[in-house]
Motif scaffolding. Structure first.
Motif: not given
Length: 181
Positions: A13-21, A27-32, A34-40, A42-46
């Motif tokens: 959420l915090r990484t998404g807020a920063r990058l989307l601002a 992209s979700l891939a870029a947010i994942a 930067a947040a150091d989580v795998d895309r799955t 991230l996609h599990r939540h969003f």
């Protein structure tokens, strides 16, 4: 929710807020990444960027509502309530840098909630006018815009100034101006 899952969600959420601002097309891939989580994860939540953006808006609104409640805008003395509000909202603006005005198109329910929170600040500014802390010959929207700009300046143009010091400056400038009286 497991502690590690909650931690991952908070980071996303915090990484998404920063990058989307910085770039609303991130992209979700870029947010994942930067947040150091795998895309799955991230996609599990969003499932979509829109879902993530909606969650970011809700998190910012939750934090803003807590600040408004703690500031006691209707009961504390005006200068005290203003200081509490500014000292609390600056960290919220720094932590959740997305512009909530973009909620109008993205998330109608969040937009309604934003308007309700904004109305509380408008009522506070009106209270400051009614109690003689602000000039009554200045349109309320003008006074509110000045307050918002001062908060934005404290939050984003001078991030090295801590929230309490920034609040001191905002309150003094908002209530007393920049003139040498």
């Amino acid at each position: 929710m497991r502690a590690d899952a909650a931690r991952n969600l908070a980071v996303v959420l915090r990484t998404g807020a920063r990058l989307l601002a910085e770039d609303p097309r991130t992209s979700l891939a870029a947010i994942a990444t930067a947040a150091d989580v795998d895309r799955t994860t991230l996609h599990r939540h969003f499932a979509t960027r829109k879902a993530l953006l909606s969650a970011v808006f809700q998190a910012k609104l939750d934090s803003s509502e807590e600040v408004l409640d703690a500031a006691r805008l209707t009961t504390a003395p005006v200068a005290v309530a203003l200081h509490r509000y500014v000292e609390g909202i600056i960290p919220v603006s720094r932590e959740w840098p997305v512009d909530t005005r973009h909620m109008m198109q993205q998330d109608p329910a969040a937009s309604v909630r934003r308007d309700q929170l904004s109305a509380r600040v408008d009522a506070f500014v009106q209270r400051a006018v009614d109690e003689g802390h602000l000039r009554n010959d200045i349109p309320l929207p003008w006074a509110r815009a000045v307050l918002d700009q001062l908060v934005d300046t404290g939050a984003h143009r001078f991030p090295e100034i801590d929230a309490a010091q920034a609040a001191d400056l905002v309150v003094d400038i908002f209530l007393n101006g920049l003139g040498n009286h």
